[in-house]
Design an enzyme around this catalytic site. Structure first.
Site, PDB file in Angstrom:
ATOM      1  N   GLY A 207       0.826  -1.205   0.000  1.00 18.66           N
ATOM      2  CA  GLY A 207       0.000   0.000   0.000  1.00 18.66           C
ATOM      3  C   GLY A 207       0.852   1.242   0.000  1.00 18.66           C
ATOM      4  O   GLY A 207       2.062   1.184  -0.190  1.00 18.66           O
ATOM      5  N   ASN A 208       0.219   2.384   0.213  1.00 17.11           N
ATOM      6  CA  ASN A 208       0.961   3.635   0.301  1.00 17.11           C
ATOM      7  C   ASN A 208       0.355   4.483   1.412  1.00 17.11           C
ATOM      8  O   ASN A 208      -0.691   4.140   1.965  1.00 17.11           O
ATOM      9  CB  ASN A 208       0.957   4.371  -1.042  1.00 17.11           C
ATOM     10  CG  ASN A 208      -0.450   4.721  -1.479  1.00 17.11           C
ATOM     11  OD1 ASN A 208      -1.108   5.569  -0.888  1.00 17.11           O
ATOM     12  ND2 ASN A 208      -0.945   4.037  -2.513  1.00 17.11           N
ATOM     13  N   SER A 209       1.016   5.582   1.727  1.00 19.94           N
ATOM     14  CA  SER A 209       0.614   6.327   2.926  1.00 19.94           C
ATOM     15  C   SER A 209      -0.345   7.481   2.640  1.00 19.94           C
ATOM     16  O   SER A 209      -0.456   8.406   3.436  1.00 19.94           O
ATOM     17  CB  SER A 209       1.860   6.827   3.658  1.00 19.94           C
ATOM     18  OG  SER A 209       2.750   7.389   2.735  1.00 19.94           O
ATOM     19  N   SER A 210      -1.096   7.419   1.532  1.00 19.06           N
ATOM     20  CA  SER A 210      -2.061   8.490   1.269  1.00 19.06           C
ATOM     21  C   SER A 210      -3.202   8.416   2.286  1.00 19.06           C
ATOM     22  O   SER A 210      -3.798   7.361   2.491  1.00 19.06           O
ATOM     23  CB  SER A 210      -2.623   8.341  -0.143  1.00 19.06           C
ATOM     24  OG  SER A 210      -3.659   9.271  -0.326  1.00 19.06           O
TER      25      SER A 210
END
Ligand code: CTP
Length: 407
Positions: A207-210
């Site tokens: 995933g990513n940290s958005s």
């Protein structure tokens, strides 16, 4: 320190206005609370006075030597009425001045933000519908109520939007009094927010940290500007913005399906989501276990470029906006990469922000440059994400106005 009048009318949601008051005061604003007599049946004078550090009155007869019914409105830089009941909206629409709040509304020349809360039947009654239309026609901003649990066990449209969302819009209006024109009325805008997650196994993901804050701010500002809003939220842990239809998704495949379903009806599509470019080819049905031979390599395949697909499928007049979080590198600056991406993606606008060093992701503030396919370039200085949202909608309104009339 900006001078704000917080009007509170007599609905059960008056208790939520206490949190709104706290937020406005903590942001450094000088808030005077003007409750109606009915509001005081829900929350008393000491609460408002203690949290605002100002005397509190409902009628024009107290401290008449200071002529409060004229002074408060004239001096205010923003009037927020939350909750605005059906009765208060009716009195405001008809120009009545039978208490301190309605008198203040007549003397105020600053932006006025009404935040309605009432039962669904009252909101949908033709009398309320006409009163809201009258107030909007005269330049007031009337938010759509949120949908959800009402006073009793019933649910429906009529809840007061979250205090954080109201405070965000109030703060925006204080920074930019012209930030919420009704220019998106009659338009359907589709926004993606957050970050997609690709399963590795049943408990792990790439995933990513958005955080989704920028997309949620875009939705809240668009709804306040009159748009019908659909928000496709990928792993966003924020409350739903009021007045938006929210579709919750996890993976890129789900996000893609949700967007393609709604996009044919949308006048504008804004891709603020951080979409995973790759996904594990074979997410196992069982949790990956440690082994003595070390971890097995993860084989990835490329996800479709959703924005690219939406551009390819666009209908005439539809406006498409991409976001690009970039770091400069040896091959080019942040803006050079942005220009190349805008051309590659074929969208109308690309909002480019520089990331790294703790900027953009998960932060309340953001700075960006809005690049237009027509070669325009607008720098938006570091500020709250709602400010960037307002600039994006200004740019969209510019492109849309040049293209197609609202349906
Ligand atoms: N985007 C998309 N589908 C993808 C990847 C990105 O729709 N699979 C959208 C994003 O929502 C964003 C825009 O495309 O609006 C740019 O995202 P970015 O990740 O910067 O673009 P990429 O095409 O992945 O470019 P890069 O090679 O720099 O990763």
């Amino acid at each position: 320190m900006s001078r704000v009048v917080l009007g509170v009318s007599g609905g059960i949601a008056a208790y939520k206005a206490v949190e709104l008051l706290r937020r406005l005061a903590e942001s450094g604003h000088d808030v005077t609370v003007v409750p109606t007599a009915a509001a005081l049946k829900f929350v008393g004078v000491p609460t408002w006075a203690a949290l605002s550090h100002h005397p509190v009155s409902s009628d024009v007869w107290e401290a008449a030597d200071a002529v409060p019914h004229v002074r408060l409105g004239r001096e205010a830089e923003l009037v927020v009425v939350a909750p605005a009941t059906a009765d208060l909206l009716a009195r405001a629409a008809h120009g009545l001045a039978d208490d301190l709040l309605t008198s203040t509304l007549l003397t105020a020349r600053c932006p006025v933000l009404f935040v309605p809360a009432m039962h669904t039947e009252m909101w949908e009654h033709p009398a309320t519908v006409e009163n809201v239309a009258t107030l909007r026609r005269r330049g007031a901003i009337v938010l759509e109520p949120a949908t959800g649990r009402l006073t009793g066990t019933d649910t429906g449209k009529g809840r007061l939007p979250e205090p954080a969302e109201i405070a965000q819009l109030a703060d925006l209006l204080l920074r930019r009094p012209d930030a919420l024109p009704p220019d998106l009325a009659g338009r359907h805008v589709l926004i993606s927010a957050g970050g997609t997650r690709e399963a590795l196994d049943p408990v792990r993901y790439l995933g990513n940290s958005s955080s989704g804050q920028q997309g949620v701010a875009l939705a809240a500002v668009a709804a306040a500007r009159g748009a019908r809003v659909t928000l496709v939220a990928a792993n966003v842990e924020l409350p739903d913005p009021s007045g938006a239809d929210v579709v919750r998704v996890v993976s890129t495949a789900e996000l893609r399906d949700a967007l393609h379903k709604v996009a044919p009806d949308a006048d504008v599509v804004v891709m603020a989501a951080a979409v995973a470019d790759f996904r594990p080819v074979d997410p196992g049905a069982y949790k990956i276990k440690k082994s003595d031979s070390g971890p097995a390599p993860i084989v990835l395949s490329q996800n479709p470029d959703v924005l690219g697909e939406l551009v390819a499928a666009r209908r005439p007049g539809q406006v498409l906006v991409g976001f690009a979080a970039e770091t400069g590198d040896a091959t080019g600056t942040v803006l050079e990469h942005g220009r190349a991406k805008l051309a590659r993606k074929g969208c109308d606008l690309l909002v480019v922000n520089a990331v790294g060093d703790g900027r953009a992701f998960g932060q309340a503030d953001n700075a960006a440059v809005i690049l237009g396919a027509d070669g325009t370039e607008q720098a938006v200085p570091f500020g709250p994400k709602a400010m960037l949202a307002a600039s994006v909608w200004d740019a969209v309104a510019g492109v849309a106005g040049a293209r197609a009339p609202a349906r």
